[in-house]
Each structure stands twice: as structure tokens, then as C-alpha cells.
Scaffold this motif. Structure first.
Motif, short mmCIF file in Angstrom:
data_model
loop_
_atom_site.label_atom_id
_atom_site.label_comp_id
_atom_site.label_asym_id
_atom_site.label_seq_id
_atom_site.Cartn_x
_atom_site.Cartn_y
_atom_site.Cartn_z
N LEU A 96 0.83 -1.21 0.00
CA LEU A 96 0.00 0.00 0.00
C LEU A 96 0.87 1.26 0.00
CD1 LEU A 96 -2.90 0.92 -0.03
CD2 LEU A 96 -2.94 0.80 2.46
N GLY A 97 1.97 1.23 0.73
CA GLY A 97 2.87 2.38 0.75
C GLY A 97 3.49 2.64 -0.61
N VAL A 98 3.84 1.57 -1.34
CA VAL A 98 4.38 1.73 -2.69
C VAL A 98 3.33 2.36 -3.61
CG1 VAL A 98 5.23 0.49 -4.71
CG2 VAL A 98 6.04 -0.13 -2.43
N LEU A 154 2.96 5.64 5.83
CA LEU A 154 3.36 6.97 5.37
C LEU A 154 4.86 7.05 5.13
CD1 LEU A 154 1.10 9.24 7.59
CD2 LEU A 154 0.83 8.72 5.17
N MET A 155 5.65 6.41 5.98
CA MET A 155 7.10 6.46 5.80
C MET A 155 7.53 5.72 4.54
SD MET A 155 8.36 6.01 9.76
CE MET A 155 10.11 6.10 9.37
N ILE A 156 6.90 4.58 4.25
CA ILE A 156 7.24 3.85 3.01
C ILE A 156 6.83 4.67 1.79
CG2 ILE A 156 6.63 1.82 1.63
CD1 ILE A 156 6.51 0.24 4.26
N ALA A 157 5.67 5.32 1.86
CA ALA A 157 5.25 6.18 0.75
C ALA A 157 6.26 7.30 0.51
CB ALA A 157 3.87 6.76 1.03
N GLU A 158 6.79 7.89 1.58
CA GLU A 158 7.81 8.93 1.43
C GLU A 158 9.10 8.36 0.86
OE1 GLU A 158 7.74 12.24 1.75
OE2 GLU A 158 5.57 11.99 2.00
#
Length: 269
Positions: A96-98, A154-158
């Protein structure tokens, strides 16, 4: 001649590096300094041992816990809860973060909601978790999941968003489609940062252990700390807190080792 010289880096260079021997010497000195400060403060007589037990008293308490209590059982169940909650978070947050970091519509759909939920304290969900999940092991795992998932997402998305756009544009120029760009450009470039994110959020999973074991627990390191609090057994409280810290430190070092092994080029000077 001068091209063959390899001068040492200054000790206080910005983003400098240390020789392994110097690094460990400074690290051990810091740990010993904290231990000596604790020893001095607790044995000086100015502070009642009820409020600050001495290191030997804490060691005696840990030994008694191991000998007469169920320390190994408490450790095993706490490790299980932390690892299960963390893995559940990672399995969901990674894909989901990707997606959130790659596609604007997914970001618009999930990021505001995630930003909203991540500010809610995990302890506030305990009554709801007890209603939804019950009071068995699933409830403890759910609390650790709530405490780590939204931050991890959120951190993986960043991490994904920090992949240079030039790499993506170069792949597009070479004819790569969207799936190829995600799998062969974005993921390989973001992997080092994502592994660091997993290391950080694993630490948070350990910090939520005591909160998780508020939910009708009768075992675990966090439960033992809370039980000792009721009887003012500060020596056992210290022992439990230190044990949680040591296990957290061990998992952190395992992640650092995995990072160095997986991405050795990042550590070459």
C-alpha cells in the motif's frame, strides 16, 4: 605522489566515519557512563531505593525472575506479540505504501485518512479492540498493529517518493511500462530506505508492547512491569524495562546488519 596519499578523515567531520575500533570504544564509553551515573545516583543515599534501585538489586531481581518466575515464558510471548504485530503491519503497509508513493489517486484516497488516524493514541483503541477482537492474543497483536501500521505506511510512501524522477523518466524514454518502472526502477531504488523504515517501526512495535499487554494479559514482559508497579517493585520494573530495551536493541542491530549485507555499496568509502 600526492595522489597515493590517503589522509585520515577528521574526527569531527560532517557526516564523517569512524574506524570500527574507535566507534565501539566511544559506544561502550557512552553505555558505561550511563551505568556509572545510575550507580552513583542510586548508591549515594540521596534517593530511596524504592524510587531508584541500585544495579545489583535490579540484577538480583532479574535472576530471581528467571529462577523462580517465568522469565523465559514472558520473553517468548512478548517476542511473539511484537513480531506478529510488526509482520502484519509490514505485509499490508509495504504494497500500500508503494502504491501511495507512486500513484496520485491512491495518495489522495489513503494519505489524508492515514494522517488523521496516526495521531490517535493506540491506547485509546483498547476498549474498541476488546469489543471487536476479544481479549485473547489477537487483541495484543491488534494494538501493536495499530501503533505501527499507519506510521509505517506513510514512511514507506515517502521513501518511494524520494526516488529521483530522472530515473523514472529515463526508464520511460527506454520504453518501460508502468509495472516495469515500479518493479525495476522504483522498488530497487527505494529498498534501502524501506529497510531503514522497517527498522525504525520495529522499534515502535517494542514500545507499544506495554500498552498491548494492558489488554487482559496474564503474561509477558509488559504485564510483568505493570504488575510490579502495583506492588512498588521498582527493581523488577527496571529489570523489565531494561530487558525490553535489550531485545529492541538486538532487533535494531539485526536490521542494521541486514542493511549492510543487502546494500554494501552504501557503506563503501
Amino acid at each position: 605522489m600526492t595522489g597515493n596519499l590517503n589522509p585520515r578523515r577528521p574526527l569531527w567531520a560532517i557526516r564523517g566515519s569512524l574506524e570500527r575500533r574507535v566507534h565501539w570504544l566511544i559506544a561502550i564509553s557512552g553505555l558505561l557512563s550511563a551505568l556509572l551515573a545510575w550507580w552513583w545516583a542510586s548508591t549515594g543515599g540521596a534517593i530511596d531505593p524504592v524510587f531508584l534501585p541500585t544495579p545489583p538489586l535490579v540484577l538480583d531481581s532479574a535472576w530471581a525472575w528467571l529462577r523462580d518466575g517465568d522469565l523465559l515464558g514472558d520473553v517468548a510471548i512478548s517476542v511473539y506479540r511484537v513480531v506478529a504485530g510488526f509482520l502484519l503491519s509490514a505485509v499490508l503497509a509495504l504494497p500500500l505504501g508503494v502504491l501511495v508513493g507512486t500513484y496520485a489517486p491512491v495518495k489522495a484516497l489513503f494519505e489524508p485518512l492515514t494522517d488523521f488516524i496516526r495521531y490517535m493514541p493506540a491506547a485509546a483503541f483498547i476498549p474498541l479492540v476488546m469489543l471487536w477482537v476479544g481479549i485473547d492474543e489477537g487483541a495484543k497483536i491488534a494494538i501493536i498493529f495499530i501503533g505501527t501500521f499507519f506510521q509505517m505506511l506513510l514512511m514507506i510512501a515517502e521513501d518511494v517518493r524520494r526516488v529521483p524522477m530522472e530515473q523514472i523518466e529515463a526508464a520511460q524514454t527506454m520504453g518501460a511500462d508502468r509495472d516495469e518502472i515500479v518493479m525495476r526502477v522504483i522498488m530497487p531504488s527505494a529498498k534501502p530506505a524501506i529497510l531503514d523504515t522497517l527498522r525504525v517501526t520495529m522499534g515502535w512495535a517494542w514500545t507499544y508492547l506495554v500498552v498491548a499487554e494492558l489488554v487482559a494479559a496474564n503474561s509477558g514482559l509488559g504485564f510483568a512491569v505493570l504488575k510490579a508497579q502495583r506492588f512498588l517493585q521498582t527493581d523488577k520494573i527496571f529489570a523489565g524495562i531494561i530487558l525490553i530495551g535489550l531485545f529492541g536493541l538486538a532487533t535494531d542491530q539485526c536490521f542494521r546488519w541486514a542493511h549492510r549485507r543487502s546494500f554494501p555499496w552504501l557503506y563503501r568509502r
